[in-house]
Design a protein around this motif. Structure first.
Motif, PDB file in Angstrom:
ATOM      1  N   VAL A 193      -4.213   2.960   2.188  1.00 35.90           N
ATOM      2  CA  VAL A 193      -3.704   2.979   3.561  1.00 35.90           C
ATOM      3  C   VAL A 193      -4.144   1.706   4.274  1.00 35.90           C
ATOM      4  CG1 VAL A 193      -3.741   4.203   5.773  1.00 35.90           C
ATOM      5  CG2 VAL A 193      -3.816   5.500   3.634  1.00 35.90           C
ATOM      6  N   ALA A 194      -3.201   1.043   4.934  1.00 32.73           N
ATOM      7  CA  ALA A 194      -3.498  -0.149   5.733  1.00 32.73           C
ATOM      8  C   ALA A 194      -3.475   0.221   7.211  1.00 32.73           C
ATOM      9  CB  ALA A 194      -2.483  -1.253   5.455  1.00 32.73           C
ATOM     10  N   PHE A 195      -4.573  -0.074   7.897  1.00 28.80           N
ATOM     11  CA  PHE A 195      -4.701   0.197   9.328  1.00 28.80           C
ATOM     12  C   PHE A 195      -4.742  -1.108  10.118  1.00 28.80           C
ATOM     13  CE2 PHE A 195      -6.723   4.243   8.029  1.00 28.80           C
ATOM     14  CZ  PHE A 195      -6.288   5.120   9.012  1.00 28.80           C
ATOM     15  N   PRO A 196      -4.114  -1.130  11.288  1.00 33.08           N
ATOM     16  CA  PRO A 196      -4.380  -2.208  12.243  1.00 33.08           C
ATOM     17  C   PRO A 196      -5.600  -1.813  13.077  1.00 33.08           C
ATOM     18  CG  PRO A 196      -2.753  -0.741  13.174  1.00 33.08           C
ATOM     19  CD  PRO A 196      -3.112  -0.188  11.802  1.00 33.08           C
ATOM     20  N   ALA A 197      -5.982  -2.658  14.004  1.00 36.99           N
ATOM     21  CA  ALA A 197      -7.035  -2.315  14.969  1.00 36.99           C
ATOM     22  C   ALA A 197      -6.360  -1.542  16.106  1.00 36.99           C
ATOM     23  CB  ALA A 197      -7.724  -3.575  15.486  1.00 36.99           C
ATOM     24  N   VAL A 242       0.856  -1.192   0.000  1.00 38.80           N
ATOM     25  CA  VAL A 242       0.000   0.000   0.000  1.00 38.80           C
ATOM     26  C   VAL A 242       0.894   1.244   0.000  1.00 38.80           C
ATOM     27  CG1 VAL A 242      -2.009  -1.026   1.170  1.00 38.80           C
ATOM     28  CG2 VAL A 242      -0.129  -0.117   2.533  1.00 38.80           C
ATOM     29  N   ASP A 243       0.295   2.400  -0.192  1.00 40.94           N
ATOM     30  CA  ASP A 243       1.076   3.640  -0.113  1.00 40.94           C
ATOM     31  C   ASP A 243       1.549   3.904   1.312  1.00 40.94           C
ATOM     32  OD1 ASP A 243       0.764   4.178  -2.850  1.00 40.94           O
ATOM     33  OD2 ASP A 243      -1.077   5.329  -2.509  1.00 40.94           O
ATOM     34  N   ALA A 244       0.663   3.669   2.298  1.00 42.08           N
ATOM     35  CA  ALA A 244       1.020   3.950   3.694  1.00 42.08           C
ATOM     36  C   ALA A 244       0.483   2.858   4.607  1.00 42.08           C
ATOM     37  CB  ALA A 244       0.474   5.302   4.128  1.00 42.08           C
ATOM     38  N   ILE A 245       1.323   2.447   5.538  1.00 43.82           N
ATOM     39  CA  ILE A 245       0.936   1.517   6.592  1.00 43.82           C
ATOM     40  C   ILE A 245       0.849   2.314   7.883  1.00 43.82           C
ATOM     41  CG2 ILE A 245       1.714  -0.437   8.013  1.00 43.82           C
ATOM     42  CD1 ILE A 245       3.009  -1.589   5.459  1.00 43.82           C
ATOM     43  N   VAL A 246      -0.274   2.169   8.593  1.00 42.23           N
ATOM     44  CA  VAL A 246      -0.432   2.861   9.867  1.00 42.23           C
ATOM     45  C   VAL A 246       0.120   1.970  10.975  1.00 42.23           C
ATOM     46  CG1 VAL A 246      -2.065   3.837  11.522  1.00 42.23           C
ATOM     47  CG2 VAL A 246      -2.399   4.197   9.062  1.00 42.23           C
ATOM     48  N   ASN A 247       0.946   2.587  11.805  1.00 40.92           N
ATOM     49  CA  ASN A 247       1.553   1.918  12.941  1.00 40.92           C
ATOM     50  C   ASN A 247       0.840   2.338  14.214  1.00 40.92           C
ATOM     51  OD1 ASN A 247       3.255   0.653  14.756  1.00 40.92           O
ATOM     52  ND2 ASN A 247       4.855   2.209  14.600  1.00 40.92           N
ATOM     53  N   ALA A 248       0.357   1.355  14.967  1.00 48.23           N
ATOM     54  CA  ALA A 248      -0.186   1.614  16.300  1.00 48.23           C
ATOM     55  C   ALA A 248       1.023   1.772  17.228  1.00 48.23           C
ATOM     56  CB  ALA A 248      -1.085   0.468  16.743  1.00 48.23           C
ATOM     57  N   ALA A 249       1.551   2.979  17.265  1.00 46.46           N
ATOM     58  CA  ALA A 249       2.824   3.265  17.941  1.00 46.46           C
ATOM     59  C   ALA A 249       2.620   3.576  19.415  1.00 46.46           C
ATOM     60  CB  ALA A 249       3.491   4.464  17.253  1.00 46.46           C
ATOM     61  N   ASN A 250       3.715   3.534  20.155  1.00 41.84           N
ATOM     62  CA  ASN A 250       3.661   4.113  21.494  1.00 41.84           C
ATOM     63  C   ASN A 250       4.200   5.539  21.378  1.00 41.84           C
ATOM     64  OD1 ASN A 250       6.565   4.140  22.112  1.00 41.84           O
ATOM     65  ND2 ASN A 250       6.378   1.917  22.258  1.00 41.84           N
ATOM     66  N   SER A 251       3.953   6.337  22.370  1.00 40.67           N
ATOM     67  CA  SER A 251       4.253   7.771  22.247  1.00 40.67           C
ATOM     68  C   SER A 251       5.735   8.062  22.066  1.00 40.67           C
ATOM     69  CB  SER A 251       3.706   8.543  23.445  1.00 40.67           C
ATOM     70  OG  SER A 251       4.345   8.125  24.627  1.00 40.67           O
ATOM     71  N   SER A 252       6.607   7.137  22.473  1.00 46.86           N
ATOM     72  CA  SER A 252       8.049   7.376  22.321  1.00 46.86           C
ATOM     73  C   SER A 252       8.485   7.356  20.863  1.00 46.86           C
ATOM     74  CB  SER A 252       8.846   6.313  23.090  1.00 46.86           C
ATOM     75  OG  SER A 252       8.875   5.085  22.381  1.00 46.86           O
ATOM     76  N   VAL A 307      -9.092   2.139   2.158  1.00 45.32           N
ATOM     77  CA  VAL A 307      -8.676   1.904   3.539  1.00 45.32           C
ATOM     78  C   VAL A 307      -8.784   0.402   3.744  1.00 45.32           C
ATOM     79  CG1 VAL A 307      -9.311   2.137   5.965  1.00 45.32           C
ATOM     80  CG2 VAL A 307      -9.261   4.154   4.500  1.00 45.32           C
ATOM     81  N   ARG A 308      -7.657  -0.190   4.055  1.00 44.32           N
ATOM     82  CA  ARG A 308      -7.587  -1.631   4.266  1.00 44.32           C
ATOM     83  C   ARG A 308      -7.335  -1.874   5.750  1.00 44.32           C
ATOM     84  NH1 ARG A 308      -3.042  -4.316   0.764  1.00 44.32           N
ATOM     85  NH2 ARG A 308      -4.290  -3.225  -0.800  1.00 44.32           N
ATOM     86  N   PHE A 309      -8.300  -2.509   6.410  1.00 47.77           N
ATOM     87  CA  PHE A 309      -8.086  -2.907   7.797  1.00 47.77           C
ATOM     88  C   PHE A 309      -7.436  -4.286   7.765  1.00 47.77           C
ATOM     89  CE2 PHE A 309     -11.596   0.129   8.466  1.00 47.77           C
ATOM     90  CZ  PHE A 309     -10.991   0.944   9.404  1.00 47.77           C
ATOM     91  N   VAL A 310      -6.243  -4.378   8.329  1.00 46.72           N
ATOM     92  CA  VAL A 310      -5.491  -5.629   8.343  1.00 46.72           C
ATOM     93  C   VAL A 310      -5.562  -6.176   9.763  1.00 46.72           C
ATOM     94  CG1 VAL A 310      -3.317  -6.768   7.819  1.00 46.72           C
ATOM     95  CG2 VAL A 310      -4.018  -4.745   6.512  1.00 46.72           C
ATOM     96  N   LEU A 311      -6.309  -7.261   9.917  1.00 51.71           N
ATOM     97  CA  LEU A 311      -6.597  -7.829  11.220  1.00 51.71           C
ATOM     98  C   LEU A 311      -5.793  -9.094  11.428  1.00 51.71           C
ATOM     99  CD1 LEU A 311      -8.506  -5.731  12.111  1.00 51.71           C
ATOM    100  CD2 LEU A 311      -9.418  -6.485   9.926  1.00 51.71           C
ATOM    101  N   PHE A 312      -5.210  -9.187  12.602  1.00 52.42           N
ATOM    102  CA  PHE A 312      -4.245 -10.247  12.881  1.00 52.42           C
ATOM    103  C   PHE A 312      -4.885 -11.625  13.001  1.00 52.42           C
ATOM    104  CE2 PHE A 312      -1.267 -12.608  15.658  1.00 52.42           C
ATOM    105  CZ  PHE A 312      -0.143 -12.504  14.854  1.00 52.42           C
TER     106      PHE A 312
END
Length: 169
Positions: free
Chosen positions: A116-120, A16-26, A151-156
């Motif tokens: 864009v690929a999103f995790p949950a 995809v163009d962009a993968i969304v990362n469920a990041a921590n604030s650091s 928008v692609r939701f990629v579920l584990f």
């Protein structure tokens, strides 16, 4: 109009163009999706994150915000890092969770990303109940004006996939 698709699998394997990362604030990596993206994407992502910490985000990325870096070795152009809220039984934090999706789409638009690929977001270690996380994610994406075409939701796992499938309809 944005098309929502669902995939059960590994977000780090998406093209995809962009993968969304469920990041921590650091922004410096962690467990779950965050750790997997940093591991598979390689050191360039961490280097970009360190530059962000040294400039605009000295105290870390606030919850509900989003920022982009290179995607390193991933099959994407960018990683959009967003920090979801930790689930609480005593405080409604659904707005900061919805903001993760809105802000990620805003950043995607600024970049010109069309897929864009999103995790949950927040539904892993942060403890958000999967059905509610899916509801907030799908409702927010549907309500957000964006130029993103897919928008692609990629579920584990199957449980997450089924929760999102109930919301997409």
């Amino acid at each position: 109009m944005t098309t929502i698709t669902l995939v059960q699998g590994d977000i780090t394997r998406q093209s995809v163009d962009a993968i969304v990362n469920a990041a921590n604030s650091s922004l410096l990596g962690g467990g779950g999706v965050d750790g997997a993206i940093h591991r598979r994407g390689g050191p360039e992502i961490l280097a970009d994150c360190r530059r962000l910490r040294a400039s605009r985000y000295g105290k870390g990325l606030p919850t509900g915000r989003a920022v982009a870096t290179t995607a390193g070795e991933l099959d994407a152009r960018w990683v959009i890092h967003t920090v979801g809220p930790v689930y609480s039984t005593t405080e409604d934090r659904s707005e900061p969770l919805a903001s993760c999706y809105r802000e990620s789409l805003r950043v995607a638009d600024e970049l010109g990303a069309l897929s864009v690929a999103f995790p949950a977001v927040s539904a892993g270690i942060y403890g958000w109940p999967m059905d509610d996380a899916a509801r907030i994610a799908v409702e927010t994406v549907r309500a957000t004006q964006t130029n993103v075409q897919e928008v692609r939701f990629v579920l584990f796992d199957e449980r997450a996939y089924e929760a999102f499938a109930r919301q997409v309809g």
